[in-house]
Design a protein around this motif. Structure first.
Motif, short mmCIF file in Angstrom:
data_model
loop_
_atom_site.label_atom_id
_atom_site.label_comp_id
_atom_site.label_asym_id
_atom_site.label_seq_id
_atom_site.Cartn_x
_atom_site.Cartn_y
_atom_site.Cartn_z
N PRO A 278 0.81 -1.23 0.00
CA PRO A 278 0.00 0.00 0.00
C PRO A 278 0.84 1.27 0.00
CG PRO A 278 -0.08 -1.10 2.14
CD PRO A 278 0.60 -2.05 1.22
N THR A 279 2.09 1.19 0.48
CA THR A 279 2.96 2.36 0.51
C THR A 279 3.95 2.36 -0.66
OG1 THR A 279 4.48 1.18 1.97
CG2 THR A 279 2.80 2.57 3.01
N CYS A 280 3.63 1.64 -1.73
CA CYS A 280 4.56 1.49 -2.85
C CYS A 280 5.02 2.84 -3.39
CB CYS A 280 3.89 0.68 -3.97
SG CYS A 280 4.90 0.51 -5.46
N ARG A 281 6.30 2.93 -3.69
CA ARG A 281 6.88 4.11 -4.31
C ARG A 281 7.33 3.74 -5.73
NH1 ARG A 281 4.61 6.06 -0.77
NH2 ARG A 281 5.26 7.69 0.70
N PRO A 282 6.43 3.84 -6.72
CA PRO A 282 6.80 3.40 -8.07
C PRO A 282 7.94 4.21 -8.67
CG PRO A 282 4.68 4.53 -8.07
CD PRO A 282 5.03 4.32 -6.65
N TRP A 283 8.12 5.47 -8.25
CA TRP A 283 9.22 6.28 -8.78
C TRP A 283 10.57 5.66 -8.43
CZ3 TRP A 283 10.63 9.88 -12.07
CH2 TRP A 283 11.85 10.52 -11.90
N VAL A 284 10.67 5.11 -7.22
CA VAL A 284 11.93 4.49 -6.78
C VAL A 284 12.21 3.26 -7.64
CG1 VAL A 284 13.12 3.40 -4.85
CG2 VAL A 284 11.65 5.38 -4.45
N ALA A 285 11.20 2.42 -7.84
CA ALA A 285 11.40 1.23 -8.66
C ALA A 285 11.67 1.59 -10.12
CB ALA A 285 10.18 0.32 -8.56
N ALA A 286 10.99 2.63 -10.64
CA ALA A 286 11.18 3.02 -12.03
C ALA A 286 12.57 3.61 -12.28
CB ALA A 286 10.12 4.03 -12.44
N SER A 287 13.25 4.04 -11.23
CA SER A 287 14.60 4.58 -11.40
C SER A 287 15.60 3.50 -11.81
CB SER A 287 15.07 5.26 -10.10
OG SER A 287 14.22 6.34 -9.77
N VAL A 288 15.27 2.24 -11.52
CA VAL A 288 16.19 1.16 -11.86
C VAL A 288 15.58 0.13 -12.80
CG1 VAL A 288 17.48 1.40 -9.70
CG2 VAL A 288 15.54 -0.17 -9.79
N LEU A 289 14.25 0.17 -12.98
CA LEU A 289 13.57 -0.81 -13.84
C LEU A 289 12.42 -0.13 -14.56
CD1 LEU A 289 13.36 -3.86 -14.65
CD2 LEU A 289 11.67 -4.09 -12.81
N THR A 290 12.54 0.02 -15.87
CA THR A 290 11.50 0.70 -16.65
C THR A 290 10.56 -0.31 -17.30
OG1 THR A 290 13.07 0.81 -18.50
CG2 THR A 290 12.85 2.78 -17.12
N ARG A 291 10.13 -1.26 -16.53
CA ARG A 291 9.15 -2.23 -17.02
C ARG A 291 7.78 -1.56 -17.06
NH1 ARG A 291 8.99 -8.14 -14.24
NH2 ARG A 291 11.11 -8.18 -15.11
N TRP A 292 6.96 -1.93 -18.03
CA TRP A 292 5.68 -1.25 -18.21
C TRP A 292 4.78 -1.40 -16.99
CZ3 TRP A 292 4.78 -3.22 -23.90
CH2 TRP A 292 5.67 -2.53 -24.74
N VAL A 294 5.63 -1.16 -14.02
CA VAL A 294 6.05 -0.11 -13.09
C VAL A 294 5.67 1.26 -13.63
CG1 VAL A 294 8.03 0.89 -11.87
CG2 VAL A 294 7.93 -1.57 -12.28
N LEU A 295 5.89 1.48 -14.93
CA LEU A 295 5.60 2.79 -15.52
C LEU A 295 4.12 3.13 -15.45
CD1 LEU A 295 7.89 2.65 -18.68
CD2 LEU A 295 8.37 3.73 -16.49
N ASP A 296 3.25 2.12 -15.48
CA ASP A 296 1.81 2.37 -15.42
C ASP A 296 1.39 3.04 -14.11
OD1 ASP A 296 1.38 1.36 -17.91
OD2 ASP A 296 0.76 -0.64 -17.25
N ARG A 297 2.20 2.93 -13.08
CA ARG A 297 1.85 3.50 -11.77
C ARG A 297 2.36 4.93 -11.61
NH1 ARG A 297 0.60 -0.56 -7.82
NH2 ARG A 297 0.48 -2.61 -8.80
N LEU A 298 3.08 5.45 -12.58
CA LEU A 298 3.58 6.82 -12.50
C LEU A 298 2.56 7.79 -13.08
CD1 LEU A 298 7.26 6.30 -13.73
CD2 LEU A 298 6.44 6.36 -11.38
N ASP A 299 2.54 9.02 -12.57
CA ASP A 299 1.68 10.04 -13.17
C ASP A 299 2.41 10.68 -14.36
OD1 ASP A 299 3.48 12.00 -12.15
OD2 ASP A 299 2.38 12.07 -10.26
N ASP A 300 1.71 11.57 -15.06
CA ASP A 300 2.26 12.16 -16.27
C ASP A 300 3.52 12.97 -15.99
OD1 ASP A 300 0.21 11.01 -17.66
OD2 ASP A 300 -1.01 12.83 -17.76
N THR A 301 3.53 13.68 -14.88
CA THR A 301 4.71 14.49 -14.54
C THR A 301 5.92 13.61 -14.30
OG1 THR A 301 3.27 16.18 -13.55
CG2 THR A 301 5.62 16.23 -12.96
N GLN A 302 5.74 12.53 -13.56
CA GLN A 302 6.85 11.62 -13.29
C GLN A 302 7.34 10.95 -14.56
OE1 GLN A 302 4.84 9.23 -10.31
NE2 GLN A 302 6.05 10.13 -8.67
N CYS A 303 6.42 10.57 -15.45
CA CYS A 303 6.83 9.96 -16.71
C CYS A 303 7.63 10.94 -17.56
CB CYS A 303 5.60 9.47 -17.49
SG CYS A 303 4.83 7.99 -16.81
#
Length: 487
Positions: A278-292, A294-303
């Motif tokens: 529930p406290t997932c930080r997708p930005w942290v995971a996306a910094s090392v893994l750009t799997r789709w 993970v990217l689906d959980r980012l907002d437009d600004t973060q993408c």
């Protein structure tokens, strides 16, 4: 003694900038209680890594350094220049330049921007340093017996000439007495020499910092941009990120086969637990893994921010490749030759290909397929050591087919920097000529690891060769069995 969750998370965060083996990170993940997020098989693998690490800690330890090599800075050159300029400014009654960080090129350049005009020298960007002797192409013999022309390594100290303001622009006697009254000529010349030396060393330091950034990104991607606040906010995300970065940082093995891939079954389970938290930080995971997923959980600004960061890294790597590329080289022969700077080239290619994969993931995942179809830079192959290439030939194999594909395409750095064009259709046509699947091989689609590896502890390696005893590894280094720097 049992450690608190805060202490463990802080240790895992510091490890993002180190080179910890996966089994070392596994000890912290077990203490964090990550086994409650894993299946029975995942818990078994995690405890196996922990037991291996604790057994090694209790006996011989490891011979491999746990930190990245980093330039210490130009402290001595800065202190000499700072004291010399301060003495001139004090005698002449002029304001003294402030202080600078001798390990930060940007800070040193700001300081030089104040010190150089004080001494009557230009503060503009200097010409790059030149070798001490002229370098002309000379005939050389490759390991296959063929002849080619290349540049010998420069003799003498690196950057012996140039790389700083022109010393001939210093003040003459009349100007010095007018602008710096009371300053002796020896003190003035001492300040000029020390400042010009510092300016030259600052450019060398800036190049080293760029190289270190390429090494860090080529291995751990954008892990160095993760803030501690975001990292510790979700223990599950922190556990995955720390373990996956440790897998990314694993050393290469001296082999004629393929290297171990970073994603293993334990990392897959840690990723699933992180995304379900529930406290997932997708930005942290996306910094090392750009799997789709993970990217689906980012907002437009973060993408958008992530897309810009990856393209900046792509452009920086492209500039490094352009400066390191020898236009006389046959692009179909990517085997090391005498005079090749393979460390710089391979570091830049690793960073370029990592940034390219991340950028393709983002562009394809966000629906910008038309951009990729119009501009699709190719991959860049690394330089293969001559002994490994000979090993391949003994086994009846030639260079990788990707080398022939890259040789048929426009130079990737020209495409990235806007000096050339390369469409996805052109890439597909080149792949078709050599029987390569452009999507499966990562030419027009982001590279996908075919299957997850089985979790295994990182081996003790000395220049890619496994040495069971760290004490033996140190002795072999000392007597010169392995090449490289002795630490």
């Amino acid at each position: 003694m049992k450690r608190s969750e805060e202490v463990i998370l802080h240790r895992l965060y510091r490890g993002l900038r180190e080179r910890r083996p996966p089994q070392d990170v596994a000890v912290d993940i077990v203490d964090l209680g990550a086994q409650r997020w894993l299946s029975a098989v995942g818990s078994r693998d995690l405890y196996a890594l922990m037991r291996h690490q604790r057994a090694r800690q209790g006996s011989t330890g490891s011979s491999m350094p746990a930190a990245w090599q980093r330039h210490p800075g130009v402290g001595r050159a800065y202190e000499a220049a700072h004291s010399a300029v301060a003495a001139v400014a004090l005698t002449a009654g002029r304001p003294q330049p402030g202080t600078a960080d001798p390990a930060d090129p940007a800070s040193l350049r700001r300081w030089l921007g104040t010190a150089l005009p004080l001494l009557g020298l230009s503060a503009e960007q200097p010409w790059p340093a030149r070798p001490t002797r002229p370098r002309r192409p000379v005939p050389m013999t490759s390991w296959t017996g063929g002849t080619y022309h290349g540049l010998r390594k420069p003799a003498g100290a690196r950057g012996d000439r140039g790389g700083h303001a022109d010393a001939r622009d210093r003040m003459d006697a009349v100007t010095r007495r007018e602008m710096l009254p009371g300053v002796p000529v020896r003190a003035y010349r001492r300040a000029v020499r020390s400042v010009l030396h510092l300016q030259q060393r600052t450019e060398v330091l800036a190049a080293e910092r760029d190289r270190e950034a390429s090494v860090a990104f080529g291995k751990a991607r954008l892990a160095y941009l993760v803030t501690e606040e975001d990292f510790v906010a979700c223990p599950a995300t922190a556990a995955f990120t720390a373990y996956y970065v440790a897998r990314l940082n694993m050393r290469t093995v001296f082999t004629s086969g393929r290297q171990a891939r970073p994603m293993d079954t334990l990392a897959e389970q840690l990723l699933a637990a992180a995304l379900a938290a529930p406290t997932c930080r997708p930005w942290v995971a996306a910094s090392v893994l750009t799997r789709w997923a993970v990217l689906d959980r980012l907002d437009d600004t973060q993408c958008g921010t992530l897309m810009g960061l990856y393209y900046e890294q792509l452009a920086a790597s492209a500039r490094a490749l352009r400066s390191a590329y020898d236009p006389r080289r046959d692009p179909t022969d990517m085997i090391m030759r005498m005079g090749d700077d393979s460390s710089t080239w391979n570091t830049a290619t690793r960073a370029f290909n990592q940034a390219r994969t991340g950028w393709l993931n983002l562009m394809r995942g966000l629906g910008y397929d038309d951009v990729v179809e119009a501009t699709c830079p190719g991959k860049v192959p690394a330089l293969v050591a001559a002994d490994v290439a000979a090993w391949h030939r003994l086994e009846g194999r030639d260079q990788h087919t990707d080398v022939r594909v890259w040789a048929d395409l426009p130079l990737p750095w020209d495409v990235v920097l806007g000096d050339g064009t390369c469409s996805a259709e052109l890439v597909r046509a080149a792949c078709l000529r050599y029987g390569v699947d452009p999507e499966a091989a990562g030419w027009t689609q982001p590279y996908r690891q075919g299957s997850a590896e089985l979790p295994a502890p990182a081996r003790d390696l000395v220049h890619g060769v496994t040495v069971s005893s760290p004490l033996l590894a140190g002795m072999l280094r000392q007597i010169g069995v392995f090449s490289g720097q002795v630490r």
